[in-house]
Design a protein around this motif. Structure first.
Motif, PDB file in Angstrom:
ATOM      1  N   ASN A   1      -3.571   0.091  -1.413  1.00 32.67           N
ATOM      2  CA  ASN A   1      -3.087   1.277  -1.583  1.00 32.67           C
ATOM      3  C   ASN A   1      -2.139   1.235  -2.665  1.00 32.67           C
ATOM      4  O   ASN A   1      -1.455   0.330  -3.152  1.00 32.67           O
ATOM      5  CB  ASN A   1      -2.027   1.605  -0.330  1.00 32.67           C
ATOM      6  N   GLU A   2      -2.256   2.448  -3.497  1.00 32.26           N
ATOM      7  CA  GLU A   2      -1.712   2.428  -4.674  1.00 32.26           C
ATOM      8  C   GLU A   2      -0.121   2.884  -4.317  1.00 32.26           C
ATOM      9  O   GLU A   2      -0.021   3.880  -3.418  1.00 32.26           O
ATOM     10  CB  GLU A   2      -2.363   3.669  -5.765  1.00 32.26           C
ATOM     11  N   ALA A   3       0.736   2.605  -5.055  1.00 35.98           N
ATOM     12  CA  ALA A   3       2.292   3.053  -4.888  1.00 35.98           C
ATOM     13  C   ALA A   3       2.369   4.398  -5.136  1.00 35.98           C
ATOM     14  O   ALA A   3       3.188   5.065  -4.779  1.00 35.98           O
ATOM     15  CB  ALA A   3       3.191   2.054  -5.833  1.00 35.98           C
ATOM     16  N   THR A   4       1.550   4.951  -6.067  1.00 37.73           N
ATOM     17  CA  THR A   4       1.613   6.528  -6.387  1.00 37.73           C
ATOM     18  C   THR A   4       1.359   7.320  -5.412  1.00 37.73           C
ATOM     19  O   THR A   4       1.548   8.583  -5.430  1.00 37.73           O
ATOM     20  CB  THR A   4       1.332   6.537  -7.751  1.00 37.73           C
ATOM     21  N   THR A   5       0.454   6.835  -4.357  1.00 40.24           N
ATOM     22  CA  THR A   5       0.085   7.782  -3.542  1.00 40.24           C
ATOM     23  C   THR A   5       0.114   7.072  -2.017  1.00 40.24           C
ATOM     24  O   THR A   5      -1.058   6.577  -1.540  1.00 40.24           O
ATOM     25  CB  THR A   5      -1.532   7.964  -3.704  1.00 40.24           C
TER      26      THR A   5
ATOM     27  N   VAL B   1       1.573  -1.318  -0.197  1.00 38.55           N
ATOM     28  CA  VAL B   1       1.614  -0.425  -1.324  1.00 38.55           C
ATOM     29  C   VAL B   1       1.030  -1.236  -2.344  1.00 38.55           C
ATOM     30  O   VAL B   1       0.007  -0.928  -2.953  1.00 38.55           O
ATOM     31  CB  VAL B   1       2.823   0.093  -1.686  1.00 38.55           C
ATOM     32  N   SER B   2       1.633  -2.514  -2.583  1.00 36.10           N
ATOM     33  CA  SER B   2       0.924  -3.055  -3.872  1.00 36.10           C
ATOM     34  C   SER B   2       1.463  -4.789  -3.574  1.00 36.10           C
ATOM     35  O   SER B   2       2.110  -4.889  -2.568  1.00 36.10           O
ATOM     36  CB  SER B   2       1.556  -2.813  -5.063  1.00 36.10           C
ATOM     37  N   SER B   3       1.313  -5.627  -4.512  1.00 36.27           N
ATOM     38  CA  SER B   3       1.558  -6.944  -4.264  1.00 36.27           C
ATOM     39  C   SER B   3       3.182  -7.179  -4.507  1.00 36.27           C
ATOM     40  O   SER B   3       3.663  -8.195  -4.275  1.00 36.27           O
ATOM     41  CB  SER B   3       0.873  -7.845  -5.324  1.00 36.27           C
TER      42      SER B   3
ATOM     43  N   CYS C   1       1.525  -8.401   5.476  1.00 34.91           N
ATOM     44  CA  CYS C   1       1.583  -8.886   4.023  1.00 34.91           C
ATOM     45  C   CYS C   1       0.815  -8.097   3.249  1.00 34.91           C
ATOM     46  O   CYS C   1      -0.189  -7.220   3.566  1.00 34.91           O
ATOM     47  CB  CYS C   1       0.909 -10.134   3.913  1.00 34.91           C
ATOM     48  N   SER C   2       1.163  -7.950   1.840  1.00 34.26           N
ATOM     49  CA  SER C   2       0.552  -7.308   1.069  1.00 34.26           C
ATOM     50  C   SER C   2       0.608  -8.190  -0.320  1.00 34.26           C
ATOM     51  O   SER C   2       1.509  -8.608  -0.538  1.00 34.26           O
ATOM     52  CB  SER C   2       1.350  -6.006   0.724  1.00 34.26           C
ATOM     53  N   GLY C   3      -0.900  -8.275  -0.861  1.00 29.72           N
ATOM     54  CA  GLY C   3      -0.879  -8.859  -2.128  1.00 29.72           C
ATOM     55  C   GLY C   3      -1.971  -8.540  -3.158  1.00 29.72           C
ATOM     56  O   GLY C   3      -2.620  -7.461  -2.856  1.00 29.72           O
ATOM     57  N   TYR C   4      -2.176  -9.367  -4.013  1.00 29.93           N
ATOM     58  CA  TYR C   4      -3.207  -8.954  -5.010  1.00 29.93           C
ATOM     59  C   TYR C   4      -4.635  -9.259  -4.330  1.00 29.93           C
ATOM     60  O   TYR C   4      -4.509  -9.893  -3.282  1.00 29.93           O
ATOM     61  CB  TYR C   4      -3.192  -9.951  -6.324  1.00 29.93           C
ATOM     62  N   THR C   5      -5.867  -8.818  -4.781  1.00 31.75           N
ATOM     63  CA  THR C   5      -7.091  -9.100  -4.190  1.00 31.75           C
ATOM     64  C   THR C   5      -7.819 -10.316  -4.731  1.00 31.75           C
ATOM     65  O   THR C   5      -8.713 -10.909  -4.332  1.00 31.75           O
ATOM     66  CB  THR C   5      -7.855  -7.795  -4.540  1.00 31.75           C
ATOM     67  N   ASP C   6      -7.313 -10.718  -6.032  1.00 31.86           N
ATOM     68  CA  ASP C   6      -8.160 -11.776  -6.748  1.00 31.86           C
ATOM     69  C   ASP C   6      -7.365 -13.013  -7.152  1.00 31.86           C
ATOM     70  O   ASP C   6      -7.780 -14.067  -7.358  1.00 31.86           O
ATOM     71  CB  ASP C   6      -8.726 -11.345  -7.844  1.00 31.86           C
ATOM     72  N   ILE C   7      -5.804 -12.798  -7.450  1.00 30.60           N
ATOM     73  CA  ILE C   7      -5.328 -14.036  -7.997  1.00 30.60           C
ATOM     74  C   ILE C   7      -4.094 -14.296  -7.252  1.00 30.60           C
ATOM     75  O   ILE C   7      -3.340 -13.431  -6.354  1.00 30.60           O
ATOM     76  CB  ILE C   7      -4.477 -13.474  -9.176  1.00 30.60           C
ATOM     77  N   HIS C   8      -3.693 -15.643  -6.930  1.00 27.57           N
ATOM     78  CA  HIS C   8      -2.412 -15.979  -6.227  1.00 27.57           C
ATOM     79  C   HIS C   8      -1.313 -15.811  -6.857  1.00 27.57           C
ATOM     80  O   HIS C   8      -0.491 -16.868  -7.266  1.00 27.57           O
ATOM     81  CB  HIS C   8      -2.921 -17.252  -5.734  1.00 27.57           C
ATOM     82  N   ARG C   9      -0.837 -14.693  -6.991  1.00 25.00           N
ATOM     83  CA  ARG C   9       0.640 -14.400  -7.459  1.00 25.00           C
ATOM     84  C   ARG C   9       1.208 -13.353  -6.932  1.00 25.00           C
ATOM     85  O   ARG C   9       0.756 -12.600  -6.087  1.00 25.00           O
ATOM     86  CB  ARG C   9       0.502 -13.912  -9.058  1.00 25.00           C
TER      87      ARG C   9
ATOM     88  N   ASP D   1       9.356   2.980 -11.079  1.00 19.14           N
ATOM     89  CA  ASP D   1       8.748   4.214 -10.813  1.00 19.14           C
ATOM     90  C   ASP D   1       7.928   4.193  -9.408  1.00 19.14           C
ATOM     91  O   ASP D   1       7.851   5.192  -8.587  1.00 19.14           O
ATOM     92  CB  ASP D   1       7.562   4.684 -11.737  1.00 19.14           C
ATOM     93  N   HIS D   2       7.293   3.271  -9.159  1.00 15.28           N
ATOM     94  CA  HIS D   2       6.487   3.020  -7.894  1.00 15.28           C
ATOM     95  C   HIS D   2       7.738   2.988  -6.552  1.00 15.28           C
ATOM     96  O   HIS D   2       7.406   3.469  -5.519  1.00 15.28           O
ATOM     97  CB  HIS D   2       5.626   1.869  -7.858  1.00 15.28           C
TER      98      HIS D   2
END
Length: 515
Positions: free
Chosen positions: A30-34, A159-161, A130-138, A197-198
């Motif tokens: 999910n995007e933070a802006t929406t 919302v995001s990572s 939990c919430s994280g990236y879809t491709d990198i472990h950061r 902003d997010h």
């Protein structure tokens, strides 16, 4: 050929490969802006059938359960945050839960999980969002909920990572908790601006009546300039302020947030700072738990716990909360017909037993009458507190007075403190006079503004010019000697009344008047 040395270290044979949390339900990023507060798993609308909406992160087919209030007036809950650096390596999650078992808490926010999926799963009786990236472990953020918090969860929004929010039922309505992980000093300033902003959009979408808690690793040093930022932080900050700390303080001021782990004085320095450099020489406070100002009085304590250890350079921070309500102010008393009727009925019931008393003792009858009036007045009319005079002595003078008392005791053993004692005496006198002059000046200014209101003007002037009334509390004998004994005082009063109401003396006075 020359042999080149390599800086790489070969992995040991016993090394376990990294694992992802098992049983994780994948969900759409999910995007933070929406942000979408509800309905991520809504059913497909059909003709003539209303779609069934469900809390965030739960399938619509799940049967809704009755939620219990997480925050009440009778219980204290713990809400904390911890940057654990990584949970991607095998066993790190289990070690984290083992460490958390030593403390009392309901919700723990985690930063830098390094997981690459978003959703929820259960392990060892805890629920993890939990919430994280879809491709990198950061990056990556998460919530760990105990059984009490699980029963209060209304929904969550990954919302995001760097941002994750969850909403819980409370006795006052609901509480929204946001776990964050801000960009560090190596990231670009544009990333920091985008993060705030997010976060601003996420806070803006929070229901206005919710208790709001924002916590996590903000990578900002707010320092200890509480006098400048007293609306957003307490007296007990740590270290110096940097540019990103100024940005965080401004953000808190704009969103009416207060940093809880600057509100309380701690017995040890290790309970203040939250991050330590690898060499152990530099320590800063960069992890925070923030709450909206409306509910900051619900925080009873907020500090770091150095005894918790998962191999991270950050410390666990936990805040204790309990709901406190303001006492309802009684409306000013108004004489109405209903109050008059209630008073007459109540006092009549109190006097009825007194009419049938067998005793003729005046003291017993008077005691019954007094109790009847007092009980009826308190029950029907209530009580009104007297307006105390405004204190004009400053807190600085009171502090100096306390210090002088301590020095007075110490100078008995250490005569060298006598100059300090004399200095405090002079300072108290000087500052007290200045406080009195300032107080009178303020009242004079008040009189000038109240020129059109004569009643208020006279009342203020009376306060300025009023002198203390000196009352005589001693009784003297006929020869002018002060009487102190209880028997002597009673005898003197008897003599006074005998002379005042003596029939013979009264007759003599009348005879003289007739003549």
């Amino acid at each position: 050929m020359k042999r080149h040395n390599s800086t790489r270290v070969k992995a040991p044979d016993y090394y376990n490969p990294p694992v992802q949390p098992s049983g994780l339900h994948k969900t759409e990023q999910n995007e933070a802006t929406t942000p979408k507060p509800i309905g991520r798993y809504d059913e497909v609308p059909r003709a003539g059938v209303s779609p069934c909406r469900a809390p965030i992160g739960r399938a619509a087919a799940d049967k809704p359960k009755e939620r219990k209030a997480l925050l009440t007036t009778k219980s204290i809950i713990g809400i904390g945050t911890w940057n654990v650096r990584t949970l991607y390596q095998s066993g790190n999650l289990e070690l984290l839960l083992h460490q958390l078992n030593k403390f009392k808490w309901e919700i723990i926010g985690v930063s830098e999980t390094h997981w690459t999926e978003s959703g929820e799963f259960a392990t060892e009786g805890y629920q993890i969002l939990c919430s994280g990236y879809t491709d990198i472990h950061r990056a990556g953020v998460a919530f760990i909920l105990n059984k009490v918090a699980q029963q209060s969860l209304l929904g969550y929004n990954h919302v995001s990572s760097r941002l994750l929010s969850a909403r819980f039922k409370t006795v006052t309505g609901a509480m929204t908790v946001i776990q964050v992980y801000a960009p560090n000093m190596a990231d670009k300033e544009e990333d920091v601006d985008q993060f705030y902003d997010h976060l601003q959009v996420l806070i803006g979408n929070t229901p206005g009546g919710d208790m709001l808690i924002v916590m996590g690793d903000l990578n900002s040093k707010v320092g200890k300039d509480w006098q400048k930022w007293n609306a957003v932080m307490g007296r007990y900050g740590y270290g110096d302020t940097n540019a990103r700390g100024e940005k965080l303080l401004s953000f808190c001021a704009a969103n009416n947030l207060h940093i809880t782990n600057t509100m309380f004085k701690q017995a040890k320095d290790s309970r203040q700072w939250t991050w330590e450099s690898p060499d152990g020489k530099t320590r800063n406070k960069i992890d925070y738990v923030m709450i909206n100002n409306k509910w900051k009085t619900s925080i009873s304590n907020s500090r770091s716990f150095p005894s918790a250890d998962v191999g991270s350079d950050h410390q666990l921070v936990i805040s204790d909360l309990r709901v406190k309500f303001k006492k309802k102010q009684k409306a000013p008393f108004q004489k109405t017909d209903s109050v008059k009727q209630d008073y007459e009925v109540t006092i009549g019931g109190k006097f009825a037993p007194l009419m049938n008393l067998d005793t003729t003792d005046v003291e017993d009858i008077w005691t019954g009458v007094k109790i009847a009036f007092n009980d009826t007045s308190n029950a029907v009319l209530g009580s009104k507190k007297s307006n105390k005079q405004e204190q004009w002595i400053s807190e600085e003078v009171i502090h100096l007075s306390k210090e002088r008392s301590k020095v007075k005791l110490k100078k008995l053993e250490n005569p060298s403190l006598k100059p300090r004692y004399n200095y405090l005496n002079q300072e108290i006198k000087r500052k007290t006079k200045g406080c009195k002059d300032m107080w009178i000046q303020g009242l004079c200014t008040k009189v000038e503004h109240q020129a059109a209101k004569s009643k208020e003007v006279y009342a203020t002037i009376k306060v300025i010019t009023k002198k203390p009334t000196i009352r005589m509390q001693t009784i003297k004998s006929k020869d002018g000697r002060v009487l102190t004994g209880q028997t002597e005082v009673k005898t003197r009063w008897k003599e006074n009344y005998d002379e005042l109401y003596n029939e013979n003396q009264l007759g003599n006075i009348i005879s003289e008047d007739v003549r």
